[in-house]
Design a protein around this motif. Sequence first.
Motif, PDB file in Angstrom:
ATOM      1  N   PRO A  86      47.746  37.328  35.699  1.00 14.04           N
ATOM      2  CA  PRO A  86      46.384  35.670  35.885  1.00 14.04           C
ATOM      3  C   PRO A  86      45.345  36.002  35.961  1.00 14.04           C
ATOM      4  CG  PRO A  86      47.871  34.894  37.347  1.00 14.04           C
ATOM      5  CD  PRO A  86      48.890  36.043  36.945  1.00 14.04           C
ATOM      6  N   VAL A  87      44.456  35.343  35.347  1.00 12.09           N
ATOM      7  CA  VAL A  87      43.289  36.262  35.677  1.00 12.09           C
ATOM      8  C   VAL A  87      41.830  34.944  35.749  1.00 12.09           C
ATOM      9  CG1 VAL A  87      42.932  38.348  35.366  1.00 12.09           C
ATOM     10  CG2 VAL A  87      42.581  37.256  33.587  1.00 12.09           C
ATOM     11  N   LEU A  88      40.988  35.050  36.455  1.00 12.75           N
ATOM     12  CA  LEU A  88      39.987  34.068  36.591  1.00 12.75           C
ATOM     13  C   LEU A  88      39.261  34.203  35.683  1.00 12.75           C
ATOM     14  CD1 LEU A  88      39.969  31.869  39.007  1.00 12.75           C
ATOM     15  CD2 LEU A  88      38.873  32.811  39.967  1.00 12.75           C
ATOM     16  N   SER A  89      38.890  33.110  34.670  1.00 14.25           N
ATOM     17  CA  SER A  89      37.896  33.232  33.638  1.00 14.25           C
ATOM     18  C   SER A  89      37.254  32.022  33.260  1.00 14.25           C
ATOM     19  CB  SER A  89      38.700  33.581  32.117  1.00 14.25           C
ATOM     20  OG  SER A  89      40.028  32.867  32.485  1.00 14.25           O
ATOM     21  N   LEU A  90      35.712  32.021  32.555  1.00 12.84           N
ATOM     22  CA  LEU A  90      34.755  31.314  32.647  1.00 12.84           C
ATOM     23  C   LEU A  90      35.265  30.685  31.200  1.00 12.84           C
ATOM     24  CD1 LEU A  90      32.079  30.218  33.245  1.00 12.84           C
ATOM     25  CD2 LEU A  90      31.207  31.438  31.435  1.00 12.84           C
ATOM     26  N   SER A 107      48.023  35.461  26.438  1.00 15.76           N
ATOM     27  CA  SER A 107      49.572  36.674  26.375  1.00 15.76           C
ATOM     28  C   SER A 107      49.178  37.232  24.573  1.00 15.76           C
ATOM     29  CB  SER A 107      49.831  34.976  25.764  1.00 15.76           C
ATOM     30  OG  SER A 107      49.786  34.240  24.710  1.00 15.76           O
ATOM     31  N   THR A 108      50.185  38.163  24.788  1.00 18.62           N
ATOM     32  CA  THR A 108      49.697  39.111  22.959  1.00 18.62           C
ATOM     33  C   THR A 108      51.420  39.342  22.583  1.00 18.62           C
ATOM     34  OG1 THR A 108      49.867  40.838  24.770  1.00 18.62           O
ATOM     35  CG2 THR A 108      47.766  40.640  23.554  1.00 18.62           C
ATOM     36  N   PRO A 109      50.977  38.792  21.214  1.00 15.42           N
ATOM     37  CA  PRO A 109      52.124  38.693  20.704  1.00 15.42           C
ATOM     38  C   PRO A 109      52.738  40.481  20.287  1.00 15.42           C
ATOM     39  CG  PRO A 109      50.944  38.285  19.190  1.00 15.42           C
ATOM     40  CD  PRO A 109      50.260  38.520  20.479  1.00 15.42           C
ATOM     41  N   THR A 110      54.153  40.640  20.972  1.00 17.22           N
ATOM     42  CA  THR A 110      54.633  42.271  20.296  1.00 17.22           C
ATOM     43  C   THR A 110      55.923  42.047  19.339  1.00 17.22           C
ATOM     44  OG1 THR A 110      55.658  42.070  22.347  1.00 17.22           O
ATOM     45  CG2 THR A 110      53.569  43.060  22.270  1.00 17.22           C
ATOM     46  N   ALA A 111      56.826  43.017  19.451  1.00 20.42           N
ATOM     47  CA  ALA A 111      57.824  43.245  18.516  1.00 20.42           C
ATOM     48  C   ALA A 111      58.867  42.698  19.670  1.00 20.42           C
ATOM     49  CB  ALA A 111      57.868  44.838  17.896  1.00 20.42           C
ATOM     50  N   ASN A 112      58.402  42.774  20.545  1.00 16.62           N
ATOM     51  CA  ASN A 112      59.675  42.767  21.783  1.00 16.62           C
ATOM     52  C   ASN A 112      59.469  40.970  22.150  1.00 16.62           C
ATOM     53  OD1 ASN A 112      60.564  45.054  21.411  1.00 16.62           O
ATOM     54  ND2 ASN A 112      59.351  46.082  22.981  1.00 16.62           N
ATOM     55  N   GLY A 113      58.722  40.566  21.618  1.00 20.04           N
ATOM     56  CA  GLY A 113      58.354  38.655  22.046  1.00 20.04           C
ATOM     57  C   GLY A 113      56.909  39.284  22.953  1.00 20.04           C
ATOM     58  N   VAL A 114      56.601  38.011  23.215  1.00 21.48           N
ATOM     59  CA  VAL A 114      55.182  37.550  23.910  1.00 21.48           C
ATOM     60  C   VAL A 114      55.265  38.412  25.262  1.00 21.48           C
ATOM     61  CG1 VAL A 114      53.394  35.874  24.599  1.00 21.48           C
ATOM     62  CG2 VAL A 114      54.681  35.383  22.311  1.00 21.48           C
TER      63      VAL A 114
END
Lengths: 274, 383
Positions: free
Chosen positions: B187-191, B175-182
């Motif tokens: 979804p990605v698979l991660s370790l 999730s990346t916060p931007t001016a228009n909200g988050v």
Amino acid sequence: MTSVLPKGFTMMPVTRYLTGFVICAPLLVSLLGIKHLLVLSYDPFISSWHQYWRFAVFQTAFQNESEVVVAITLLHFALKHLERLYGSFRLASLLIWSSLYNVVLVSILSFLVYRVLGVNLFVSAGPYGIFFTLLYLYWQSTPSIYRFELVFSGVPGSPNPAKLVITDGIFVKILMVQLFVSDGVLNSGIPSAIGVAVGALIHSHILPGKSVDFPLVIPFLRRYAARKPQPTRPTVSDVQDESDDERDATAFRDDEQDTPIRPLGTQLLDTFRT
Amino acid sequence: MSRPSRIHAYISSAWRYTLLALQSGITFPILVLYKIVGVFLYLILNRFGTKLNKYHHDGYTTLKKTTPQDKARQFINKFDSDELTLLECGYSQALYKSKREMKWLLCYIQSEEHEDHLRFKQNVLLSPQFVDFVNSHDFLVWGGDISQSEAFQVANGFKVTKFPFLGLLTLTVNSTPTANGVTTSAPVLSLVSKVQGYQDVYKVITKFSKAYDKYNPTLITLRHDHEQIEQDRQVRRAQDEAFERSLNVDRERTRQHQLRQQRERDRELYLKWRTLSMKPEPDTSAKGTYARVAIRLPDGSRTSRRFNKDISVEEIYAFAEASSTGIISLEIPPDVEKPEGYEHEYSFRLIQVMPRMEVSCDDTRIEDSVVWPNGNLIMEEKE
């Protein structure tokens, strides 16, 4: 999914010290001006002057910088794998065992060749034997990741084009050949071949080396490592470990495309877009 | 001198020991040499043997086709434990499975020759606490040996610097916060957590539970969303199916209607053709060659005709139907043909009045039937 080993020497102290040693020993030898002490040739050093200590020291340092470079490259791209394969103590034990075997075999061989055939062997200085022992073990336990074919068409008289199937190990093999012939096929080839033989003997469990700790040194090292005080509060390494995890969580994705990439310019522009 | 002297005993034992030493001194190097030569011979023959086989192109070469499943099965056999159930598939399939089922994936890579291998396997991996932990959290477990190409690649991909290795993978969202909200990514698979080298089982479990507590809410949300989407999809599929079914019913009805119309047309055509192909009415002068048949139609009117004695009763039926439908009085064009693929069936019976009996519609000649020489018939609808 890659065939490249992880960068750096994290959690690989033995390889790290070995690298340092392989680099620093020739430097030190050059600075002190004692290069001539590492030269080993049966006649006259052993037969006439009885300088048996030369067998003990001839493996300490390479004589030329190109050999150092090739050896370091091999260490970093291939032999590092052995430490995570065996564990640090086992690798250290293996190094000591193999250096001993190499010394013994080289001395026996040069003695026999001089007495029986009357040929005076000149053995290049440097840990050729140890490196080839390690390389032999490396080849025994490393799978090939990919293979590619070189197809030569137009060979006269053959219906099928000549084909050469090469695996990804070819690059390490090229370096091996380079190290093998670095000081003349015989001079560096003989200790290297002996190293391969030692590797084969260790791999087939004829000589102890892989699973037997070298007496005195390895138990001492183990006790020393165990005596190191265990950190009770989170230390730098713990914090690093945590951040390591965090980095992994963000670094490893099975598909990178899913994460939107927002350069700084876009981020700035996004601020004014409503 | 019955008893041997002490000196004699010493000498004899010394002699014995010397012999033993000589024996072993001779045999031991020979044994070692024998072993070394044997191994070298074996290595050389083996190496060159396989090389020669490889270059011998006229013969057949056996290609070992090992799928990732085979490799996994081999590993499971070697792993040999009932406590942990390992996935019987390749790594990428394990990833796919974990992603599809939205479950946690525990990834284990071992190095058989590592000094900590057995210790780790016994004290951590197969310890009851860890097995409980894995089973209670419903982790999928995939295992591999570093000597296998796939596990080797995985280990390099995860930048593993020490074995044995345990890695915990799950679906995460960025999730990346931007001016228009988050904004959240797919979804990605991660370790999310990894254990390298020997560690105490409690430490391992603590580490993994920390990661579990941190990332499981995301996974639950994802799973919930997934179920919602799946439910919506189910509902939509059910609706689509119902629509399809009603459409089919309509289509069937239209088809039936068309068939019926076609049948009607065919029937009319057939009757026209039949009327046209009826034998001409015999002349009254040729007495004794015809039967006179009178038929009362369902609407009460009467009609009569003379039939040749040699034709079949079916002709009377045809006449009766043509009369009742009025086709007999129509002007029929002479080029009417018998409709193809049409089987006509009369929907009525003809019944002789006195004595009352049915005149069956078949190929009986008129002379042999009850209407000879005079017939008085009633046309009755079949029920």
